[in-house]
Design an enzyme around this catalytic site. Structure first.
Site, PDB file in Angstrom:
ATOM      1  N   GLU A 297      31.713  15.501  54.544  1.00 54.29           N
ATOM      2  CA  GLU A 297      30.990  14.537  55.370  1.00 54.29           C
ATOM      3  C   GLU A 297      29.488  14.649  55.142  1.00 54.29           C
ATOM      4  O   GLU A 297      28.952  15.766  55.070  1.00 54.29           O
ATOM      5  CB  GLU A 297      31.279  14.762  56.861  1.00 54.29           C
ATOM      6  CG  GLU A 297      32.661  14.326  57.289  1.00 54.29           C
ATOM      7  CD  GLU A 297      32.834  14.322  58.810  1.00 54.29           C
ATOM      8  OE1 GLU A 297      33.909  13.901  59.254  1.00 54.29           O
ATOM      9  OE2 GLU A 297      31.899  14.722  59.538  1.00 54.29           O
TER      10      GLU A 297
ATOM     11  N   HIS B 202      34.902  20.916  54.324  1.00 55.31           N
ATOM     12  CA  HIS B 202      36.034  21.650  54.899  1.00 55.31           C
ATOM     13  C   HIS B 202      37.170  21.618  53.890  1.00 55.31           C
ATOM     14  O   HIS B 202      37.799  20.587  53.668  1.00 55.31           O
ATOM     15  CB  HIS B 202      36.479  21.014  56.222  1.00 55.31           C
ATOM     16  CG  HIS B 202      37.649  21.711  56.848  1.00 55.31           C
ATOM     17  ND1 HIS B 202      38.566  21.077  57.646  1.00 55.31           N
ATOM     18  CD2 HIS B 202      38.052  23.002  56.779  1.00 55.31           C
ATOM     19  CE1 HIS B 202      39.488  21.938  58.043  1.00 55.31           C
ATOM     20  NE2 HIS B 202      39.198  23.111  57.530  1.00 55.31           N
TER      21      HIS B 202
ATOM     22  N   HIS C 187      37.978  26.773  65.890  1.00 54.76           N
ATOM     23  CA  HIS C 187      37.582  26.356  64.542  1.00 54.76           C
ATOM     24  C   HIS C 187      37.522  24.843  64.407  1.00 54.76           C
ATOM     25  O   HIS C 187      37.182  24.325  63.350  1.00 54.76           O
ATOM     26  CB  HIS C 187      38.514  26.953  63.487  1.00 54.76           C
ATOM     27  CG  HIS C 187      39.723  26.110  63.169  1.00 54.76           C
ATOM     28  ND1 HIS C 187      40.588  25.689  64.124  1.00 54.76           N
ATOM     29  CD2 HIS C 187      40.182  25.604  61.993  1.00 54.76           C
ATOM     30  CE1 HIS C 187      41.551  24.972  63.555  1.00 54.76           C
ATOM     31  NE2 HIS C 187      41.328  24.891  62.271  1.00 54.76           N
ATOM     32  N   GLY C 188      37.852  24.113  65.458  1.00 54.19           N
ATOM     33  CA  GLY C 188      37.806  22.661  65.392  1.00 54.19           C
ATOM     34  C   GLY C 188      38.385  22.057  66.655  1.00 54.19           C
ATOM     35  O   GLY C 188      38.653  22.769  67.637  1.00 54.19           O
ATOM     36  N   ALA C 189      38.614  20.751  66.628  1.00 57.74           N
ATOM     37  CA  ALA C 189      39.094  20.063  67.825  1.00 57.74           C
ATOM     38  C   ALA C 189      40.554  20.382  68.123  1.00 57.74           C
ATOM     39  O   ALA C 189      40.951  20.511  69.276  1.00 57.74           O
ATOM     40  CB  ALA C 189      38.904  18.557  67.648  1.00 57.74           C
TER      41      ALA C 189
END
Length: 350
Positions: A75, A104, A273-275
Site C-alpha cells: 500500500e 505485508h 498484528h492487524g484487524a
C-alpha cells in the site's frame, strides 16, 4: 504475483535461506542500514537450509520479491494523524500527509510447505510419544525431539526467506519511485522504518512468576512489541520502544504503535498484528459484490490493482473488524502505544 523478477538460482536460494538480509545486502537488494531496522537484523542464526524440503525450495525459488495472495498487500499510504510526535520523529514520520509504503508479505509457498511438511512429521511423532490433541492441525512435537528441532531450523530458514522477500520488494518499490519522480531512493528518503514478523516462534527470556525463564514464544495473529531499552531493538528506538506495524484493510487505515513495559510483563512483548477477520472468505464472496467494493474505494480516493475480483470481496473492509477498535483496545490495555495512523491512497493485492 506468483513469479518474481529477482533472479535466483538453487545456490542463491540456499544462501538466502542461511543468510537472510545479509544475502540481500550482498546482492545489492538492500541498504546496509535496512538491517538495523529489522527484527533479528534480518537473519535468524538457527536457520538450516538442509532442514527445508526440496519441494519447499522448489516452491520458493521463483517467488522472491512477490506479494502473494490472501491478505498480503503493498500500500502507498499517507500519514493521517500523529499521536506521539517524539516517537514518530524518531521513525522519520515527521508530518501529516507524508507518503509511506507498507508491505505485508512473508515466506510465500516455501513457508507454507515448511509447515505442511512439519504437520506430517509431527503427526507421526505424536503417535510415537502418545500426544493427543483435539484437531489434527494442532499437530505438535516436543521441542527437544528430532522433529521439533528440525521444524525450528526450517522455520528460521523460512523467516530468513521472508526477510529477503520483503527486502526484495523494498528494492523494487525504491526503483519504481526513483523512476517516477526522477530522484534517487536516498534523495526520496526511502529508509526502512521497521520490519517485524507476524507469525514466528522464537526462543526468548521472560519473567514468569517473577523469575526469568527461557521460553519458546509463538506469535500467531500477533506481533512482537518490545519496550524501550530492550537489548534486542535497534539503537534508534531505544528511548521510544520498538515500532509495531498494524495493517488494517484496503479501505480503512493502518497504524504504527510502539512497545511498552506493561506489554513485556503481561504478554511477553506481544500485541495485535492487524484487524482480524469478521467474515470468512467464503462468506465475503457470498455476501458482497466486487463492483460495489471497488466503487466504494474509488469514492474514498483509493486506487487499487488486484489479481482477481474474488480477492476484492475477500479483502474488502467489510470482511474485517474495525482496526481502530482493535488498536484502541491494545492501547487502553497498555500492551502497545499508539504512535501514527496511516491512510491508504493506493493498494496492490497479489
Amino acid at each position: 504475483g506468483s513469479q518474481g523478477v529477482i533472479p535466483s538460482s538453487s545456490d542463491s536460494l540456499q544462501r538466502a535461506l542461511e543468510l537472510g538480509m545479509d544475502w540481500s545486502v550482498r546482492e545489492g537488494y538492500a541498504w546496509a542500514e535496512d538491517k538495523e531496522h529489522c527484527e533479528e537484523s534480518g537473519r535468524m542464526l538457527t536457520a538450516s537450509p538442509a532442514s527445508v524440503s526440496a519441494r519447499a525450495k522448489k516452491r520458493g525459488l521463483p517467488q522472491l520479491g512477490t506479494l502473494g495472495a490472501g491478505n498480503h498487500y503493498a500500500e502507498i499510504q499517507v500519514v493521517d494523524r500523529i499521536f506521539d510526535k517524539r516517537a514518530a520523529a524518531q521513525m522519520g514520520l515527521d508530518f501529516e500527509g507524508q507518503v509511506c509504503v507498507l508491505l505485508h508479505s512473508g515466506s510465500r509457498g516455501l513457508g507454507h510447505q515448511v509447515a505442511t511438511d512439519a504437520l506430517l512429521q509431527m503427526e507421526r511423532a505424536m503417535g510415537r510419544d502418545d500426544i493427543r490433541v483435539n484437531d489434527r492441525q494442532l499437530a505438535c512435537a516436543r521441542i527437544g525431539s528430532a522433529e521439533g528441532k528440525q521444524y525450528l531450523q526450517a522455520m528460521a530458514a523460512a523467516a530468513n526467506y521472508a526477510w529477503v522477500n520483503r527486502s526484495s520488494m523494498t528494492f523494487l518499490c525504491r526503483q519504481a519511485f526513483a523512476r517516477t519522480f526522477g530522484a534517487t531512493p536516498d534523495d526520496l528518503e526511502m529508509g526502512v522504518v521497521y520490519d517485524v514478523s507476524h507469525n514466528i516462534a522464537k526462543v526468548e527470556q521472560h519473567l514468569v512468576d517473577g523469575k526469568p525463564k527461557r521460553l519458546l514464544v509463538h506469535r500467531k495473529g500477533s506481533t512482537r512489541a518490545f519496550p524501550p531499552h530492550h537489548p534486542l531493538i535497534p539503537l534508534d528506538y531505544q528511548f521510544t520502544g520498538q515500532p509495531v506495524l498494524i495493517g488494517g484493510t484496503m479501505g480503512t487505515c493502518s497504524y504504527v504503535l510502539t512497545g511498552t513495559e506493561k506489554g513485556m510483563a503481561d504478554t511477553w512483548g506481544s500485541t495485535c498484528h492487524g484487524a482480524g477477520r469478521a467474515k470468512s472468505r467464503a462468506g465475503s464472496r457470498r455476501q458482497l459484490d466486487y463492483t460495489e467494493v471497488l466503487e466504494a474505494l474509488q469514492q474514498k480516493g483509493i486506487s487499487i490493482r488486484v489479481a482477481s475480483p474474488k480477492l476484492v470481496m475477500e479483502e474488502s473492509p467489510e470482511s474485517y473488524k474495525d482496526v481502530t477498535e482493535v488498536v484502541d483496545t491494545c492501547h487502553a490495555a497498555g500492551i502497545s502505544s499508539k504512535c501514527v495512523k496511516l491512510r491508504p491512497i493506493a493498494v496492490i493485492k497479489g
